[in-house]
Design a protein around this motif. Structure first.
Motif, PDB file in Angstrom:
ATOM      1  N   VAL A 376       0.836  -1.199   0.000  1.00 47.20           N
ATOM      2  CA  VAL A 376       0.000   0.000   0.000  1.00 47.20           C
ATOM      3  C   VAL A 376       0.874   1.254   0.000  1.00 47.20           C
ATOM      4  CG1 VAL A 376      -1.708   1.314   1.323  1.00 47.20           C
ATOM      5  CG2 VAL A 376      -1.928  -1.164   1.117  1.00 47.20           C
ATOM      6  N   ALA A 377       1.903   1.268   0.844  1.00 49.41           N
ATOM      7  CA  ALA A 377       2.765   2.442   0.960  1.00 49.41           C
ATOM      8  C   ALA A 377       3.553   2.703  -0.320  1.00 49.41           C
ATOM      9  CB  ALA A 377       3.723   2.269   2.141  1.00 49.41           C
ATOM     10  N   ASP A 378       3.954   1.637  -1.021  1.00 50.50           N
ATOM     11  CA  ASP A 378       4.765   1.771  -2.233  1.00 50.50           C
ATOM     12  C   ASP A 378       3.932   1.842  -3.512  1.00 50.50           C
ATOM     13  OD1 ASP A 378       6.922   1.653  -0.564  1.00 50.50           O
ATOM     14  OD2 ASP A 378       7.479  -0.413  -1.061  1.00 50.50           O
ATOM     15  N   ASP A 379       2.622   1.964  -3.373  1.00 46.27           N
ATOM     16  CA  ASP A 379       1.733   2.007  -4.534  1.00 46.27           C
ATOM     17  C   ASP A 379       1.932   0.772  -5.410  1.00 46.27           C
ATOM     18  OD1 ASP A 379      -0.268   3.115  -6.165  1.00 46.27           O
ATOM     19  OD2 ASP A 379       1.201   4.080  -7.488  1.00 46.27           O
ATOM     20  N   GLY A 380       2.065  -0.386  -4.742  1.00 41.32           N
ATOM     21  CA  GLY A 380       2.329  -1.620  -5.478  1.00 41.32           C
ATOM     22  C   GLY A 380       1.120  -2.486  -5.733  1.00 41.32           C
ATOM     23  N   LEU A 381      -0.062  -2.055  -5.276  1.00 47.45           N
ATOM     24  CA  LEU A 381      -1.275  -2.834  -5.533  1.00 47.45           C
ATOM     25  C   LEU A 381      -1.688  -2.667  -6.994  1.00 47.45           C
ATOM     26  CD1 LEU A 381      -3.369  -2.054  -2.321  1.00 47.45           C
ATOM     27  CD2 LEU A 381      -2.277  -4.207  -2.931  1.00 47.45           C
ATOM     28  N   SER A 382      -1.858  -3.771  -7.673  1.00 46.25           N
ATOM     29  CA  SER A 382      -2.080  -3.712  -9.114  1.00 46.25           C
ATOM     30  C   SER A 382      -3.371  -4.376  -9.562  1.00 46.25           C
ATOM     31  CB  SER A 382      -0.893  -4.369  -9.832  1.00 46.25           C
ATOM     32  OG  SER A 382       0.304  -3.734  -9.445  1.00 46.25           O
ATOM     33  N   PHE A 383      -4.273  -4.644  -8.612  1.00 44.22           N
ATOM     34  CA  PHE A 383      -5.561  -5.236  -8.926  1.00 44.22           C
ATOM     35  C   PHE A 383      -5.374  -6.631  -9.542  1.00 44.22           C
ATOM     36  CE2 PHE A 383      -5.726  -0.557  -9.642  1.00 44.22           C
ATOM     37  CZ  PHE A 383      -6.176  -0.244  -8.373  1.00 44.22           C
ATOM     38  N   TYR A 384      -6.431  -7.234 -10.027  1.00 39.95           N
ATOM     39  CA  TYR A 384      -6.359  -8.610 -10.543  1.00 39.95           C
ATOM     40  C   TYR A 384      -6.558  -8.613 -12.049  1.00 39.95           C
ATOM     41  CZ  TYR A 384      -6.591  -9.944  -5.664  1.00 39.95           C
ATOM     42  OH  TYR A 384      -6.317 -10.072  -4.331  1.00 39.95           O
ATOM     43  N   MET A 385      -5.865  -9.518 -12.701  1.00 39.04           N
ATOM     44  CA  MET A 385      -5.838  -9.507 -14.160  1.00 39.04           C
ATOM     45  C   MET A 385      -7.189  -9.831 -14.798  1.00 39.04           C
ATOM     46  SD  MET A 385      -2.700  -8.600 -14.634  1.00 39.04           S
ATOM     47  CE  MET A 385      -2.377  -8.862 -16.379  1.00 39.04           C
ATOM     48  N   ASP A 386      -8.090 -10.464 -14.042  1.00 36.49           N
ATOM     49  CA  ASP A 386      -9.392 -10.825 -14.623  1.00 36.49           C
ATOM     50  C   ASP A 386     -10.444  -9.727 -14.454  1.00 36.49           C
ATOM     51  OD1 ASP A 386     -11.284 -11.994 -12.045  1.00 36.49           O
ATOM     52  OD2 ASP A 386      -9.142 -11.829 -11.743  1.00 36.49           O
ATOM     53  N   TRP A 387     -10.078  -8.592 -13.892  1.00 33.94           N
ATOM     54  CA  TRP A 387     -11.052  -7.547 -13.571  1.00 33.94           C
ATOM     55  C   TRP A 387     -11.567  -6.695 -14.728  1.00 33.94           C
ATOM     56  CZ3 TRP A 387      -9.631  -4.595  -8.466  1.00 33.94           C
ATOM     57  CH2 TRP A 387      -9.818  -5.456  -7.392  1.00 33.94           C
ATOM     58  N   PRO A 388     -10.739  -6.326 -15.697  1.00 33.07           N
ATOM     59  CA  PRO A 388     -11.087  -5.188 -16.553  1.00 33.07           C
ATOM     60  C   PRO A 388     -12.429  -5.259 -17.267  1.00 33.07           C
ATOM     61  CG  PRO A 388      -8.801  -5.782 -16.875  1.00 33.07           C
ATOM     62  CD  PRO A 388      -9.411  -6.865 -16.040  1.00 33.07           C
ATOM     63  N   VAL A 389     -12.800  -6.434 -17.792  1.00 32.76           N
ATOM     64  CA  VAL A 389     -14.027  -6.505 -18.598  1.00 32.76           C
ATOM     65  C   VAL A 389     -14.882  -7.692 -18.149  1.00 32.76           C
ATOM     66  CG1 VAL A 389     -12.909  -5.423 -20.585  1.00 32.76           C
ATOM     67  CG2 VAL A 389     -12.952  -7.917 -20.406  1.00 32.76           C
ATOM     68  N   PRO A 390     -16.196  -7.599 -18.332  1.00 28.62           N
ATOM     69  CA  PRO A 390     -17.082  -8.708 -17.941  1.00 28.62           C
ATOM     70  C   PRO A 390     -16.709 -10.010 -18.639  1.00 28.62           C
ATOM     71  CG  PRO A 390     -18.361  -6.729 -18.391  1.00 28.62           C
ATOM     72  CD  PRO A 390     -16.950  -6.436 -18.837  1.00 28.62           C
ATOM     73  N   GLY A 391     -16.760 -11.106 -17.901  1.00 29.89           N
ATOM     74  CA  GLY A 391     -16.498 -12.424 -18.466  1.00 29.89           C
ATOM     75  C   GLY A 391     -15.032 -12.758 -18.650  1.00 29.89           C
ATOM     76  N   PHE A 392     -14.140 -11.847 -18.241  1.00 33.19           N
ATOM     77  CA  PHE A 392     -12.723 -12.050 -18.513  1.00 33.19           C
ATOM     78  C   PHE A 392     -12.129 -13.170 -17.668  1.00 33.19           C
ATOM     79  CE2 PHE A 392      -8.262 -10.240 -18.985  1.00 33.19           C
ATOM     80  CZ  PHE A 392      -8.206 -10.480 -20.349  1.00 33.19           C
TER      81      PHE A 392
END
Length: 431
Positions: A376-392
């Motif tokens: 969190v402090a280093d701005d290293g959270l990058s979310f999950y690769m399946d998130w961007p679009v529905p059904g991914f």
């Protein structure tokens, strides 16, 4: 892909009818003094323990109110939420996955209550660090990171690397500290006939390993472009291509077993816990179980050689638009963000968003939390690769299985994955 979408919609419709037909939701929700809460946390998890503490506190503060929990599964809500929440028999409060293709999609379709006023009035917008607010806010197209507040996380999560330090010692292999020593260690295990990494191809674990490999080549611009659509991403070079080549190389070198293509996440965890594999790359949500069940000396570290890790706030607590007891639901969220519930999460390894690390006495739990705070402090959270679009998610699991079992050239499979992503991105941006 159109056939796949049709099949999924048909299956989701049938499953949704079964989902809404169980549990007596309609009868329960008719009672103004019952707060109906759907979630899919294991009752022994840190999050469930924290929410149970919040339930007890909430009921003590509201003696005329009963919180009724109805357990669902991740897969049920992932596939059926749109259909279920379009009806009248909905929960007052629900755990739901965050991201453009999940909470963002429901928000853009008007199925979730706008919690912006509550976030300001109750101080959620100052209690949660900016990085954790990204998944709580969505614009009119359902794109996360800006717009109104449609859900609230009460915990964090991230992907890290777990080690069986005893297994390393028994084989005379150094526990890695960076990517070079990780590769050397995996080569040494393979030479001894031991598959180094526990994973599973039939569900998310293999795609998370792919994601960590992609992120090891990435910077913040790539993450923002891939997740938030701030710019274009390449599917022929750069992090996506490099991570795919790495995964194919790791498979070919025997770092992961091709037989894992049909395994599920539970199989991965059991294999690691039993001492079959020395390394497991997966989410912090496994920590509570690992910490209580492993009989070996366990090591933990952020993925070697990378400044980023998949992770973000935990799943959101959302209030459906058609919920009957919205005010109670909002009050409960505030209780779950309170000091008592947050510290219950902390001592159980639940990565609270507003807890106190000083209440943690267990060394392993403290290390887990320190790694989280570093991200969190280093701005290293990058979310999950399946998130961007529905059904991914389904597309990504299929892609990784293709790479693992060699049914398709990795770069061809990546190109097809990119086509699905780009189509979904266009649909979101054009509304």
């Amino acid at each position: 892909m159109n056939k796949l979408r049709t099949a999924l919609v048909t299956a989701a419709t049938a499953a949704a009818l079964a989902l809404t037909g169980c549990g007596g939701s309609a009868d329960s929700n008719e009672d103004a003094n019952t707060l109906l809460f759907w979630h899919y946390e294991d009752e022994t998890s840190a999050t469930a323990l924290a929410w149970q503490d919040a339930i007890e506190t909430f009921e003590a503060e509201h003696p005329d109110v009963t919180v009724k929990v109805e357990k669902q599964t991740f897969e049920q809500l992932q596939k059926n939420a749109k259909i279920v929440l379009s009806g009248k028999d909905v929960p007052d409060l629900m755990e739901y996955n965050k991201g453009n293709g999940t909470a963002g999609q429901l928000a853009s379709q008007g199925l979730l209550t706008d919690l912006s006023d509550s976030a300001t009035e109750l101080g959620w917008d100052t209690k949660l660090p900016g990085a954790l607010q990204t998944t709580a806010r969505y614009d009119t197209n359902g794109l996360m990171g800006s717009g109104n507040w449609y859900g609230t996380p009460t915990y964090g999560e991230y992907v890290q690397t777990f080690f069986n330090k005893d297994m390393f010692a028994e084989q005379g292999i150094e526990v890695p500290t960076d990517q070079k020593s990780l590769t050397a260690a995996m080569d040494a295990f393979v030479a001894k006939g031991i598959t180094p990494i526990a994973t599973a191809g039939a569900e998310y674990p293999l795609s998370q390993l792919w994601g960590e490999l992609v992120l090891s080549h990435a910077d913040r611009d790539f993450v923002d472009n891939f997740q938030l659509f701030k710019g274009d991403v390449s599917w022929t070079d750069g992090p996506l291509a490099e991570g795919t080549r790495d995964l194919a190389d790791w498979i070919n070198k025997g770092y992961v077993s091709k037989n894992a293509s049909g395994l599920k996440a539970e199989d991965m965890a059991v294999g690691f816990i039993s001492g079959k594999y020395p390394i497991m790359v997966s989410g912090s949500w496994w920590f509570g179980r690992l910490n209580s069940e492993v009989t070996f000396d366990m090591g933990q570290m952020l993925f070697p050689g990378s400044g980023y890790s998949s992770g973000a706030s935990g799943n959101l607590l959302v209030v459906p638009t058609n919920a009957k007891n919205k005010d109670l639901a909002i009050e409960f969220i505030n209780t779950a963000l309170g000091e008592q519930a947050q510290n219950v999460a902390a001592v159980n390894g639940g990565l609270p968003v507003a807890g106190d690390i000083n209440v943690i006495t267990d060394d392993q739990t403290r290390l887990l939390t320190q790694n989280w705070e570093t991200l969190v402090a280093d701005d290293g959270l990058s979310f999950y690769m399946d998130w961007p679009v529905p059904g991914f998610y389904d597309q990504l699991v299929s892609f990784c299985q293709s790479v693992m079992n060699g049914s398709e050239d990795p770069m061809v499979a990546l190109s097809e994955l990119g086509e699905y992503y780009e189509t979904g991105k266009t649909e979101i941006l054009e509304g």
